[in-house]
Scaffold this active site. Structure first.
Site, PDB file in Angstrom:
ATOM      1  N   SER A 141       0.855  -1.183   0.000  1.00 28.37           N
ATOM      2  CA  SER A 141       0.000   0.000   0.000  1.00 28.37           C
ATOM      3  C   SER A 141       0.890   1.230   0.000  1.00 28.37           C
ATOM      4  O   SER A 141       1.737   1.386  -0.878  1.00 28.37           O
ATOM      5  CB  SER A 141      -0.937  -0.055   1.221  1.00 28.37           C
ATOM      6  OG  SER A 141      -1.822   1.036   1.235  1.00 28.37           O
ATOM      7  N   HIS A 144      -2.137  -0.870  -3.767  1.00 28.37           N
ATOM      8  CA  HIS A 144      -3.329  -0.036  -3.621  1.00 28.37           C
ATOM      9  C   HIS A 144      -3.137   1.242  -4.429  1.00 28.37           C
ATOM     10  O   HIS A 144      -2.151   1.966  -4.225  1.00 28.37           O
ATOM     11  CB  HIS A 144      -3.575   0.303  -2.157  1.00 28.37           C
ATOM     12  CG  HIS A 144      -4.042  -0.867  -1.347  1.00 28.37           C
ATOM     13  ND1 HIS A 144      -3.946  -0.915   0.026  1.00 28.37           N
ATOM     14  CD2 HIS A 144      -4.621  -2.041  -1.710  1.00 28.37           C
ATOM     15  CE1 HIS A 144      -4.439  -2.055   0.466  1.00 28.37           C
ATOM     16  NE2 HIS A 144      -4.846  -2.760  -0.571  1.00 28.37           N
ATOM     17  N   ASP A 162      -5.533  -5.085   4.784  1.00 31.72           N
ATOM     18  CA  ASP A 162      -5.777  -5.854   3.569  1.00 31.72           C
ATOM     19  C   ASP A 162      -4.554  -6.714   3.277  1.00 31.72           C
ATOM     20  O   ASP A 162      -3.440  -6.202   3.141  1.00 31.72           O
ATOM     21  CB  ASP A 162      -6.055  -4.916   2.390  1.00 31.72           C
ATOM     22  CG  ASP A 162      -6.361  -5.667   1.110  1.00 31.72           C
ATOM     23  OD1 ASP A 162      -6.944  -6.763   1.181  1.00 31.72           O
ATOM     24  OD2 ASP A 162      -6.026  -5.145   0.023  1.00 31.72           O
TER      25      ASP A 162
END
Length: 280
Positions: free
Chosen positions: A14, A41, A134
């Site tokens: 991310s 992401h 996540d």
């Protein structure tokens, strides 16, 4: 699981991910006997070709944007495009919009879950710098299916929250700085195939549900969710529908609604908080 399929390395990251990815890929050789898949992401207006070109400048591997129903090859890096999930089957990639998971699209968990279900012990999961959780469930699935797990040490990560969340909830095989990770991935890619572990029923079922929802836009029936989980006393923050807890004993808590949104406990709490704030 096809014993002749290549080794699989799935990477999730991310915030701070591009710098970490360039450092990691720069340490891998062009003839790596594995295919690499990345979920970073991204905002919806990001340029996947631009990011892939940036990666190509730092590695001898071939980097591409993942394409729907494209067969994958060893020595190649495939990156999920913005606003699209990337999942795997035995021989090809599937790229589709699909419902958000953990409030992200692309999300890390769908990629890791499909790698665990279809490739089992031939899969290696890698988590790098980032926020939130996540990837936690996906890493647990890879571990349960006999694959290996590698996490960037939080002290080495620009944003340590995601690596720390994974380490806290999953028994990780290697927790190392980026500088040591390339050597580990090369070693794992060259290892002889291990005895396969039977894919747990819940992992396979959830992978099939997610694939059907993402690719065919077929919602999961209430009866099917009742068979694999128990109803939770919460509503889905994204669609307002009911949620089911699919967690097995001694596994990471996870939730799913009939329209395909999925959450870890942490991402569900964050989603509910955001929903309440918007209402106020």
């Amino acid at each position: 699981m096809d014993i002749n399929s290549p080794k699989i390395i799935v990477i999730g990251t991310s915030a701070g991910g591009m710098q970490a990815l360039t450092l990691l890929l720069s340490k891998l050789p062009a003839d790596l006997p594995a295919a690499i898949f990345i979920v970073q992401h991204l905002s919806n207006d990001s340029s996947a070709p631009f990011l892939v070109n940036r990666l190509n400048h730092h590695t001898k591997l071939t980097c591409k944007v993942a394409e729907h129903q494209q067969a994958f090859e060893t020595g190649t890096v495939y990156m999920a495009p913005p606003d699209r999930h990337l999942i795997l089957t035995e021989k090809e990639m599937l790229v589709a919009r699909g419902p958000l998971e953990n409030q992200f699209r692309p999300a890390i968990d769908p990629l890791f879950r499909s790698a665990a279900a279809y490739h089992g012990a031939r899969a290696t999961g890698v988590i790098l710098t980032g926020f939130l959780s996540d990837g936690v469930v996906g890493m647990e699935f890879i571990k349960r299916c006999g694959g290996k797990t590698v996490v960037q040490h939080p002290d080495d990560a620009e944003y340590p929250a995601l690596p720390a969340n994974v380490i806290r909830q999953v028994a990780i095989d290697y927790v190392v700085p980026i500088s040591d990770m390339g050597e580990i991935l090369m070693k794992l890619a060259h290892q002889p195939d291990q005895d396969s572990v039977k894919v747990p029923t819940d992992v396979w079922q959830e992978a099939q549900i997610a694939q059907r929802v993402m690719i065919s836009s077929v919602m999961t029936s209430i009866e099917e969710l009742d068979n694999i989980g128990k109803r939770a006393p919460y509503s889905c923050p994204d669609c307002g529908g009911g949620l089911w807890e699919l967690s097995q004993p001694n596994t990471v808590k996870r939730f799913r609604c009939h329209s395909g949104h999925a959450y870890t406990k942490e991402s569900l709490m964050q989603g509910m908080s955001n929903s309440i704030e918007e209402t106020l």
